[in-house]
Each structure stands twice: as structure tokens, then as C-alpha cells.
Design a protein around this motif. Sequence first.
Motif, mmCIF file in Angstrom:
data_model
loop_
_atom_site.group_PDB
_atom_site.id
_atom_site.type_symbol
_atom_site.label_atom_id
_atom_site.label_comp_id
_atom_site.label_asym_id
_atom_site.label_seq_id
_atom_site.Cartn_x
_atom_site.Cartn_y
_atom_site.Cartn_z
ATOM 1 N N MET A 1 0.848 -1.182 0.000
ATOM 2 C CA MET A 1 0.000 0.000 0.000
ATOM 3 C C MET A 1 0.889 1.240 0.000
ATOM 4 S SD MET A 1 -3.072 0.906 2.648
ATOM 5 C CE MET A 1 -4.158 2.319 2.390
ATOM 6 N N THR A 2 0.702 2.112 -0.983
ATOM 7 C CA THR A 2 1.504 3.323 -1.087
ATOM 8 C C THR A 2 0.707 4.515 -0.582
ATOM 9 O OG1 THR A 2 2.750 2.499 -2.995
ATOM 10 C CG2 THR A 2 2.709 4.878 -2.668
ATOM 11 N N PHE A 3 1.361 5.333 0.252
ATOM 12 C CA PHE A 3 0.747 6.534 0.807
ATOM 13 C C PHE A 3 1.395 7.762 0.172
ATOM 14 C CE2 PHE A 3 0.176 3.244 3.912
ATOM 15 C CZ PHE A 3 -1.062 3.489 4.481
ATOM 16 N N LEU A 4 0.583 8.706 -0.265
ATOM 17 C CA LEU A 4 1.081 9.968 -0.791
ATOM 18 C C LEU A 4 0.928 11.039 0.283
ATOM 19 C CD1 LEU A 4 2.044 11.844 -3.137
ATOM 20 C CD2 LEU A 4 -0.392 12.215 -3.645
ATOM 21 N N VAL A 5 1.993 11.798 0.510
ATOM 22 C CA VAL A 5 1.947 12.919 1.448
ATOM 23 C C VAL A 5 2.236 14.194 0.666
ATOM 24 C CG1 VAL A 5 2.908 13.967 3.521
ATOM 25 C CG2 VAL A 5 2.720 11.467 3.354
ATOM 26 N N THR A 6 1.252 15.088 0.600
ATOM 27 C CA THR A 6 1.477 16.397 -0.016
ATOM 28 C C THR A 6 1.920 17.367 1.068
ATOM 29 O OG1 THR A 6 -0.798 17.203 0.276
ATOM 30 C CG2 THR A 6 -0.336 15.887 -1.697
ATOM 31 N N GLY A 7 2.533 18.475 0.645
ATOM 32 C CA GLY A 7 3.114 19.378 1.642
ATOM 33 C C GLY A 7 4.155 18.657 2.469
ATOM 34 N N ALA A 8 4.904 17.766 1.823
ATOM 35 C CA ALA A 8 5.765 16.821 2.545
ATOM 36 C C ALA A 8 6.984 17.458 3.190
ATOM 37 C CB ALA A 8 6.216 15.708 1.599
ATOM 38 N N THR A 9 7.326 18.694 2.826
ATOM 39 C CA THR A 9 8.461 19.355 3.470
ATOM 40 C C THR A 9 7.995 20.384 4.497
ATOM 41 O OG1 THR A 9 8.583 20.998 1.697
ATOM 42 C CG2 THR A 9 9.940 19.021 1.457
ATOM 43 N N GLY A 10 6.688 20.451 4.749
ATOM 44 C CA GLY A 10 6.155 21.389 5.722
ATOM 45 C C GLY A 10 6.257 20.864 7.141
ATOM 46 N N LEU A 15 6.497 15.289 9.170
ATOM 47 C CA LEU A 15 6.280 14.352 10.270
ATOM 48 C C LEU A 15 5.308 13.243 9.889
ATOM 49 C CD1 LEU A 15 6.133 16.882 13.243
ATOM 50 C CD2 LEU A 15 8.060 15.457 12.519
ATOM 51 N N VAL A 16 4.349 13.543 9.010
ATOM 52 C CA VAL A 16 3.467 12.480 8.507
ATOM 53 C C VAL A 16 4.302 11.449 7.759
ATOM 54 C CG1 VAL A 16 1.532 11.915 6.983
ATOM 55 C CG2 VAL A 16 1.466 14.014 8.338
ATOM 56 N N VAL A 17 5.246 11.931 6.950
ATOM 57 C CA VAL A 17 6.167 11.024 6.245
ATOM 58 C C VAL A 17 6.892 10.137 7.256
ATOM 59 C CG1 VAL A 17 8.306 10.925 4.904
ATOM 60 C CG2 VAL A 17 6.492 12.512 4.234
ATOM 61 N N GLU A 18 7.442 10.730 8.304
ATOM 62 C CA GLU A 18 8.193 9.967 9.300
ATOM 63 C C GLU A 18 7.319 8.943 10.012
ATOM 64 O OE1 GLU A 18 10.204 12.514 12.032
ATOM 65 O OE2 GLU A 18 11.317 13.591 10.472
ATOM 66 N N GLU A 19 6.095 9.346 10.363
ATOM 67 C CA GLU A 19 5.191 8.433 11.066
ATOM 68 C C GLU A 19 4.848 7.223 10.192
ATOM 69 O OE1 GLU A 19 3.803 8.503 14.147
ATOM 70 O OE2 GLU A 19 4.812 10.334 14.787
ATOM 71 N N VAL A 27 6.055 5.169 1.238
ATOM 72 C CA VAL A 27 5.662 6.581 1.242
ATOM 73 C C VAL A 27 6.175 7.283 -0.003
ATOM 74 C CG1 VAL A 27 5.741 8.766 2.501
ATOM 75 C CG2 VAL A 27 5.752 6.595 3.760
ATOM 76 N N ARG A 28 5.273 8.023 -0.618
ATOM 77 C CA ARG A 28 5.629 8.913 -1.728
ATOM 78 C C ARG A 28 5.390 10.339 -1.266
ATOM 79 N NH1 ARG A 28 2.499 7.506 -6.915
ATOM 80 N NH2 ARG A 28 3.991 5.771 -6.849
ATOM 81 N N ALA A 29 6.367 11.209 -1.452
ATOM 82 C CA ALA A 29 6.278 12.584 -0.967
ATOM 83 C C ALA A 29 6.222 13.552 -2.134
ATOM 84 C CB ALA A 29 7.477 12.907 -0.085
ATOM 85 N N LEU A 30 5.243 14.441 -2.097
ATOM 86 C CA LEU A 30 5.101 15.454 -3.137
ATOM 87 C C LEU A 30 5.767 16.749 -2.695
ATOM 88 C CD1 LEU A 30 3.648 16.198 -5.883
ATOM 89 C CD2 LEU A 30 1.871 17.228 -4.445
ATOM 90 N N THR A 31 6.603 17.311 -3.556
ATOM 91 C CA THR A 31 7.267 18.571 -3.266
ATOM 92 C C THR A 31 7.468 19.337 -4.560
ATOM 93 O OG1 THR A 31 9.267 19.606 -2.341
ATOM 94 C CG2 THR A 31 9.537 17.470 -3.421
ATOM 95 N N ARG A 32 7.571 20.646 -4.442
ATOM 96 C CA ARG A 32 7.801 21.447 -5.645
ATOM 97 C C ARG A 32 9.254 21.397 -6.100
ATOM 98 N NH1 ARG A 32 5.565 26.958 -3.594
ATOM 99 N NH2 ARG A 32 5.993 25.940 -1.609
ATOM 100 N N ASP A 33 10.162 21.027 -5.201
ATOM 101 C CA ASP A 33 11.586 20.985 -5.555
ATOM 102 C C ASP A 33 12.228 19.781 -4.866
ATOM 103 O OD1 ASP A 33 14.269 21.369 -6.055
ATOM 104 O OD2 ASP A 33 14.251 23.510 -5.593
ATOM 105 N N LEU A 68 -3.589 15.276 2.220
ATOM 106 C CA LEU A 68 -3.672 16.481 1.400
ATOM 107 C C LEU A 68 -3.684 17.732 2.265
ATOM 108 C CD1 LEU A 68 -6.490 15.403 -1.107
ATOM 109 C CD2 LEU A 68 -4.012 15.167 -1.389
ATOM 110 N N ILE A 69 -3.175 18.816 1.705
ATOM 111 C CA ILE A 69 -3.345 20.133 2.303
ATOM 112 C C ILE A 69 -4.254 20.921 1.375
ATOM 113 C CG2 ILE A 69 -1.175 20.134 3.571
ATOM 114 C CD1 ILE A 69 0.118 21.664 1.314
#
Length: 278
Positions: A1-10, A15-19, A27-33, A68-69
Amino acid sequence: MTFLVTGATGTVGRLVVEELLRAGHSVRALTRDAAKADLPEGVEVVEGDLARPETLAAAFDGVEAAHLINFAGDDYAPLQHGDRIAALAAEAGVKRVTVLGGRADGALEQALAATGMEWTLLHPVEFMSNTLKWWTHSVRSEGVVREPFGDRLSAMVHERDIAAVAATVLAEGGRGGESLTLTGPAAVTTAEKVRLLGEALGAEIRFVELTEDEARAQWRSFGMGEETIAFLIDALGNTPDVGKTVVPTVEQVTGRPARSFAEWAAENAAAFQPVASA
């Protein structure tokens, strides 16, 4: 099961990524850079921008649950294309989402409800981490906090507890259609908050209570606009009941008590240590 975290560097997203990683999830993390993301090893980092839905298709591909944010960019402007984001998630087969700061009447939130996905809105009150933004400089340089409304109560919540609730809801489900208010374990005054931070530092921090006019002048000197200043005076001087009423949501969802401000202060004491004299 893959989880996407947006706002992943906020503040919360990281912390959602870490948890999720700690619980053994993919975990897949969305970031602009991606080059500046600095996320833990094992995270799949993808570039995309919630303000530009056309960049998000790859991020949602193969994802079953997403955090999502509901804003885009550093100015916290509300999303203008919530319907397209919800449609992309649904088309990709996303089954469950959490929305940080979710509003029942928001465009994204309404669009998610219409897709039939399991959605949960997270409503944290004041972040304990705001203390870093507002107090670090004056505590480090002068050992003082200057603020109005010393007896203002706040049921501040630890950012890691927000993340823990999001990660638990995403992984376990069962909270579809719920709107969860998140607080810490106690409502504390501004003056008490200063005292607790001083205890964590092992040094007394002076608290100078400003009048409203003095606070306005201070915030203008920080470069704040009049609209922001008016908002702060109202929010701090007339804190709504929801912002100072403790609720047990964190423990009910995660199975562990919410972290106190004293715990937060101990964890972050190094950021407030006085600047060494030359």
C-alpha cells in the motif's frame, strides 16, 4: 500500500512522512523541488504542485491513501482547482484521504465528498511550533518574550500529534466523513507558556505583557500589514472556545496521550539557547 503525502516538506507533512515510514509503509512525498526536499531515506520523492493539477497525475498513480493540504504555496492561498485534484485522485484509485485544516465548505473538500472516497478533515488548533516563529529571536538575544494578552488560554497541539493522527487515519481508516478537532492535553496561558519554556531552558525568561497598541507597533516593526495585525489582535484577544477547549481526539485516534507544551519545550530547547557573547 503506497501513501502519498502532499506538503511533505512542511511542519506537519514532514512528520506524517516519518510516522508512516516508522510504521513500515511505502511513502511517496510530493514537493515542488525534489533537490531541496531533504526527506528520509526510503521515501519516493516526486515533484508536483497542488496549484498546478496537471503536474499531479504521476504523484497519484498507484496510491491508495493520501494526506492532502488545502492550500498552495508559501502564502497559504486556498486551492483554486480542488475539483481537478479530487478527480485525479479518484481516477488513480485513491480510497482514503486526510485533509489538513479541511473545511466542509471548501472546494477540495466538497469535491472529495462527491467522489465517494473515504475522507477525514483534520482541524488542529494553535500549533506549538508557532513558538519557534514568534519567540526564538527575542529569547535567544534578550531572554524575553513580549506579547499581549498574557492570560489568553490556548489548547495548543504538538505538530507530531497532528502527524500521528493523520498517519493513523490513513493506515487504519474508519474515520470517513469525520471532522477531527486536535488539541493538546491542557489549555495554557501565554504567561504559563513562557514559564514552561524557561524551565526547559533552565533559565528564567522575562515576560513583558504588551498593550494592544504596543503589540500593533511591534508587529508593524516586523513588517506585518494592517490586515494581518487586525487578525492577530482579534484571534489572540478573542480566542474562540474551540481554540481553548481540550478534546481527547489525539488519544482516541492514536491510543497515546497528546504531548504537552512542556514536552515540546524540552524537545526544542536548543533552538532558544542564548546567543553566546563574543
